[in-house]
Design a protein around this motif. Structure first.
Motif, PDB file in Angstrom:
ATOM      1  N   GLU A  28      14.409  35.511  16.343  1.00 32.97           N
ATOM      2  CA  GLU A  28      14.474  34.344  15.479  1.00 32.97           C
ATOM      3  C   GLU A  28      15.294  33.219  16.082  1.00 32.97           C
ATOM      4  N   ASN A  29      15.984  33.489  17.225  1.00 32.16           N
ATOM      5  CA  ASN A  29      16.824  32.457  17.820  1.00 32.16           C
ATOM      6  C   ASN A  29      15.999  31.248  18.232  1.00 32.16           C
ATOM      7  N   GLY A  30      16.463  30.064  17.877  1.00 34.59           N
ATOM      8  CA  GLY A  30      15.745  28.844  18.203  1.00 34.59           C
ATOM      9  C   GLY A  30      14.541  28.589  17.341  1.00 34.59           C
ATOM     10  N   GLU A  31      14.278  29.495  16.406  1.00 34.67           N
ATOM     11  CA  GLU A  31      13.086  29.368  15.570  1.00 34.67           C
ATOM     12  C   GLU A  31      13.437  29.149  14.103  1.00 34.67           C
ATOM     13  N   LYS A  32      14.722  29.160  13.762  1.00 38.11           N
ATOM     14  CA  LYS A  32      15.104  29.148  12.358  1.00 38.11           C
ATOM     15  C   LYS A  32      14.572  27.923  11.627  1.00 38.11           C
ATOM     16  N   ASN A  33      14.521  26.810  12.314  1.00 33.60           N
ATOM     17  CA  ASN A  33      14.030  25.595  11.657  1.00 33.60           C
ATOM     18  C   ASN A  33      12.539  25.660  11.361  1.00 33.60           C
ATOM     19  N   ALA A  34      11.846  26.586  12.041  1.00 32.57           N
ATOM     20  CA  ALA A  34      10.397  26.693  11.832  1.00 32.57           C
ATOM     21  C   ALA A  34      10.071  27.450  10.555  1.00 32.57           C
ATOM     22  N   PHE A  35      11.041  28.168   9.994  1.00 30.48           N
ATOM     23  CA  PHE A  35      10.796  28.963   8.812  1.00 30.48           C
ATOM     24  C   PHE A  35      11.343  28.268   7.574  1.00 30.48           C
ATOM     25  N   PRO A  36      10.623  28.346   6.468  1.00 28.26           N
ATOM     26  CA  PRO A  36      11.126  27.752   5.222  1.00 28.26           C
ATOM     27  C   PRO A  36      12.298  28.562   4.676  1.00 28.26           C
ATOM     28  N   VAL A 104      15.929  40.829   1.624  1.00 28.57           N
ATOM     29  CA  VAL A 104      14.732  40.802   2.474  1.00 28.57           C
ATOM     30  C   VAL A 104      14.410  39.362   2.873  1.00 28.57           C
ATOM     31  N   GLY A 105      14.646  38.421   1.953  1.00 27.87           N
ATOM     32  CA  GLY A 105      14.367  37.011   2.225  1.00 27.87           C
ATOM     33  C   GLY A 105      15.303  36.385   3.236  1.00 27.87           C
ATOM     34  N   SER A 106      16.412  37.060   3.546  1.00 28.43           N
ATOM     35  CA  SER A 106      17.320  36.524   4.567  1.00 28.43           C
ATOM     36  C   SER A 106      16.797  36.772   5.976  1.00 28.43           C
ATOM     37  N   LEU A 107      15.811  37.663   6.114  1.00 31.19           N
ATOM     38  CA  LEU A 107      15.217  37.942   7.416  1.00 31.19           C
ATOM     39  C   LEU A 107      14.272  36.819   7.805  1.00 31.19           C
ATOM     40  N   ARG A 108      14.316  36.434   9.054  1.00 30.42           N
ATOM     41  CA  ARG A 108      13.409  35.408   9.554  1.00 30.42           C
ATOM     42  C   ARG A 108      13.019  35.745  10.982  1.00 30.42           C
ATOM     43  N   SER A 109      11.744  36.067  11.177  1.00 29.64           N
ATOM     44  CA  SER A 109      11.252  36.422  12.505  1.00 29.64           C
ATOM     45  C   SER A 109       9.780  36.092  12.617  1.00 29.64           C
ATOM     46  N   GLU A 110       9.365  35.732  13.818  1.00 30.89           N
ATOM     47  CA  GLU A 110       7.943  35.484  14.035  1.00 30.89           C
ATOM     48  C   GLU A 110       7.149  36.784  14.116  1.00 30.89           C
ATOM     49  N   ARG A 111       7.831  37.924  14.018  1.00 32.76           N
ATOM     50  CA  ARG A 111       7.141  39.207  13.980  1.00 32.76           C
ATOM     51  C   ARG A 111       6.903  39.676  12.549  1.00 32.76           C
ATOM     52  N   LEU A 112       7.394  38.932  11.564  1.00 32.54           N
ATOM     53  CA  LEU A 112       7.225  39.290  10.162  1.00 32.54           C
ATOM     54  C   LEU A 112       6.372  38.267   9.429  1.00 32.54           C
ATOM     55  N   ALA A 113       5.642  38.726   8.424  1.00 37.36           N
ATOM     56  CA  ALA A 113       5.111  37.817   7.412  1.00 37.36           C
ATOM     57  C   ALA A 113       6.259  37.652   6.427  1.00 37.36           C
ATOM     58  N   ASN A 114       7.052  36.606   6.630  1.00 35.58           N
ATOM     59  CA  ASN A 114       8.371  36.492   6.015  1.00 35.58           C
ATOM     60  C   ASN A 114       8.314  36.274   4.506  1.00 35.58           C
ATOM     61  N   TYR A 167      13.950  44.402  15.025  1.00 40.07           N
ATOM     62  CA  TYR A 167      14.631  43.253  14.432  1.00 40.07           C
ATOM     63  C   TYR A 167      15.179  43.605  13.047  1.00 40.07           C
ATOM     64  N   CYS A 168      14.351  44.236  12.230  1.00 39.91           N
ATOM     65  CA  CYS A 168      14.793  44.607  10.876  1.00 39.91           C
ATOM     66  C   CYS A 168      15.968  45.586  10.941  1.00 39.91           C
ATOM     67  N   SER A 169      15.887  46.537  11.871  1.00 35.62           N
ATOM     68  CA  SER A 169      16.982  47.494  12.026  1.00 35.62           C
ATOM     69  C   SER A 169      18.275  46.780  12.396  1.00 35.62           C
ATOM     70  N   SER A 170      18.179  45.782  13.279  1.00 32.09           N
ATOM     71  CA  SER A 170      19.375  45.058  13.717  1.00 32.09           C
ATOM     72  C   SER A 170      20.005  44.262  12.581  1.00 32.09           C
ATOM     73  N   LYS A 171      19.220  43.992  11.538  1.00 31.01           N
ATOM     74  CA  LYS A 171      19.716  43.245  10.382  1.00 31.01           C
ATOM     75  C   LYS A 171      20.028  44.165   9.199  1.00 31.01           C
ATOM     76  N   GLY A 172      20.078  45.479   9.467  1.00 35.76           N
ATOM     77  CA  GLY A 172      20.431  46.414   8.408  1.00 35.76           C
ATOM     78  C   GLY A 172      19.301  46.768   7.473  1.00 35.76           C
ATOM     79  N   SER A 195       4.081  43.003   7.332  1.00 36.21           N
ATOM     80  CA  SER A 195       4.274  42.522   5.966  1.00 36.21           C
ATOM     81  C   SER A 195       5.700  42.807   5.505  1.00 36.21           C
ATOM     82  N   CYS A 196       6.320  41.809   4.875  1.00 32.89           N
ATOM     83  CA  CYS A 196       7.691  41.971   4.386  1.00 32.89           C
ATOM     84  C   CYS A 196       7.745  42.819   3.121  1.00 32.89           C
ATOM     85  N   PHE A 197       6.632  43.005   2.448  1.00 31.75           N
ATOM     86  CA  PHE A 197       6.656  43.697   1.161  1.00 31.75           C
ATOM     87  C   PHE A 197       7.155  45.140   1.295  1.00 31.75           C
ATOM     88  N   GLY A 198       6.854  45.780   2.419  1.00 34.77           N
ATOM     89  CA  GLY A 198       7.281  47.159   2.607  1.00 34.77           C
ATOM     90  C   GLY A 198       8.775  47.322   2.813  1.00 34.77           C
TER      91      GLY A 198
END
Length: 488
Positions: A28-36, A104-114, A167-172, A195-198
């Motif tokens: 997510e580094n350098g990408e945070k502004n790309a996510f709502p 869950v909403g605090s996670l932001r990654s281009e590998r997730l459907a956030n 990534y999710c593991s690194s964020k707990g 999918s973030c729902f899981g």
């Protein structure tokens, strides 16, 4: 390759592939502004976005299965979103729901459907995620129409999924519920996302794993608890999906691997498109993930390290490998469902029973049943008695007796009735015998190829078996046939 394509490939490498070479925690580094930002939506906003939660906006392939209804919505700012609406009993504690959604909403990654927001008002509990327009891994892997998924794309799916988990593991957030091919979605550029729902936990919204025990981590069967090692086991089942192009039980796959017959495991459509060394490495990784003892499985970071060296055609954009247009895919317009179609989507067997009862046998009119006089005198009475007894049992919801009586009618062979097949089909569904129900829908379709009811029931049977794409196709055909019938 022309200048324009070369320039695009260079840009795509830096914006899409380069992050895959980094640690997953840096995705997510350098990408945070790309996510709502995470937003708490008003119920009225989401009602407006989904046309009042209309059945027309339901999408069934956003990583969820019935009864977890997901709607496609369009926000005021033009963004498409996926809105998951829980059963009222799923999150009785609104504070717990909000805390979990925010985490869950605090996670932001281009590998997730956030997860970009939620809503809790009155008895409503709603999650809002980025909408992924290019369907699921299950669709592209099991139900492909134009071409099978390429080997390079399968390897990319495995890597991106591993990176999402790392990534999710690194964020707990190491726990993921019911990881499978329906939870992997494709974005506008054809990149796979999880999918973030899981990631949501502690809800009463069903079990952590599907009812198919063959794919359930062994320790979950013992304890009923999801662990990080359970998630890795499920990742191993997805690797089997990618290798074989089928949803193959781990026990069967491991038998083939132990017998050194791993090539029998491979998707025949891939023949000549991968090296034995690469295939062996992926099989070895799947085997490690599927170890019976949880402590012997690799962790998510190790999965990433194992998959990075296997990547092929890294300069080719995902949309090219997936065989879709460049960022121009438009979500299929949702079906305008009739009451029977809505009952099928909800898997509301009680409502379908009432509809079949109300319709009776009027759809059998015009079916030719040519009988000789001798057949009438010797066999007809017994046959009609079996049907009558079956109808009585069906009306009384004695579905075991209904199956027996309708079977006697069918085996008598003196008359053909698509409605009897439909009634026996629903009886099978009521008794959790979905495979037998599918057989009856096929027989009804042979007798009446344009009968919408047979396709509706087939959709329910496919939903019961977890065959989401086949169910959607049957539902679509049933809707078309019913519309044609009503215009005549």
């Amino acid at each position: 390759m022309g200048a324009r394509c070369s320039k695009f490939s260079f840009c795509w490498w830096h914006s899409h592939l380069k992050p895959s070479l980094l640690d997953s925690s840096d995705l997510e580094n350098g990408e945070k502004n790309a996510f709502p930002p995470f937003t708490q939506f008003k119920l009225e906003e989401l009602k407006a976005a989904t046309n009042g939660f209309s059945s027309e906006t339901i999408v069934s392939e956003h990583g969820e299965k019935a009864p977890n209804v997901v709607y496609k919505g369009k926000l005021n700012d033009g963004r498409w979103v996926a809105v998951k609406r829980f059963n009222k009993s799923a999150w009785p504690d609104s504070r717990q729901f909000m805390d979990e959604a925010k985490a869950v909403g605090s996670l932001r990654s281009e590998r997730l459907a956030n997860l970009i927001g939620c809503c809790y008002e009155e008895e409503e509990r709603l999650l809002v995620a980025e909408f992924m327009p290019n369907e699921t891994l299950a669709k592209h892997l099991f139900h492909w129409e134009n071409q099978p998924m390429k080997w390079a794309m399968r390897l990319r799916v495995a890597l991106y999924l591993a990176q999402a988990l790392d990534y999710c593991s690194s964020k707990g957030r190491a726990l993921y519920h019911d990881l499978n091919a329906y939870r992997v979605l494709f974005d506008q550029d054809g990149n796979p996302r999880l999918s973030c729902f899981g990631l949501m936990k502690n809800s009463r919204d069903g079990k952590s794993y599907s009812t198919n025990l063959a794919f359930t981590p062994p320790e979950y069967l013992r304890t009923g608890r999801v662990t990080p090692e359970s998630v890795v086991y499920s990742f191993g089942t997805v690797l089997l999906d990618l290798l074989s192009g089928k949803h193959i039980p781990p026990s069967h796959a491991l038998d083939l691997i132990r017998g050194k017959n791993f090539l029998m495991l491979m998707d025949s459509c891939l023949e000549g498109h991968f090296s034995n060394d690469d295939g062996t490495e992926l099989v070895r990784l799947a085997t490690r993930c599927l170890q019976y003892e949880a402590r012997e499985r690799p962790n998510a970071k190790s999965l990433v390290s194992s998959l990075l060296p296997l990547q092929k055609e890294t300069e080719v954009p995902s949309f090219t490998l997936l065989g879709i247009p460049d960022g121009t895919a438009t979500p299929t317009e949702p079906l305008l469902l009739t009451p029977m179609g809505e009952a099928c989507l909800r898997m509301d067997l009680t409502a379908l029973h009432e509809m079949l009862e109300k319709t009776g046998y009027k759809d059998d009119e015009g079916i030719a049943n040519e009988l000789s006089f001798q057949m009438w005198t010797n066999q007809m009475q017994d046959t009609l008695n079996s049907k009558k007894q079956g109808d009585t049992a069906f009306r009384a919801k004695d579905f075991t007796a209904a199956i027996d009586c309708f079977s006697q009618f069918i085996e008598g062979g003196t008359m053909v009735s698509p409605t009897v097949y439909a009634r026996r089909c629903l009886s099978y569904l009521m008794m959790d015998m979905a495979q037998e129900a599918v057989g009856d829908t096929e027989k009804a379709q042979l007798v009446s190829p344009d009968w919408h009811t047979a396709f509706y029931l087939q959709a329910v049977a496919f939903f019961s078996l977890g065959m989401e794409n086949d169910a959607q196709e049957a539902l679509k055909e049933a809707t078309r046939l019913e519309a044609e019938r009503n215009t005549v």
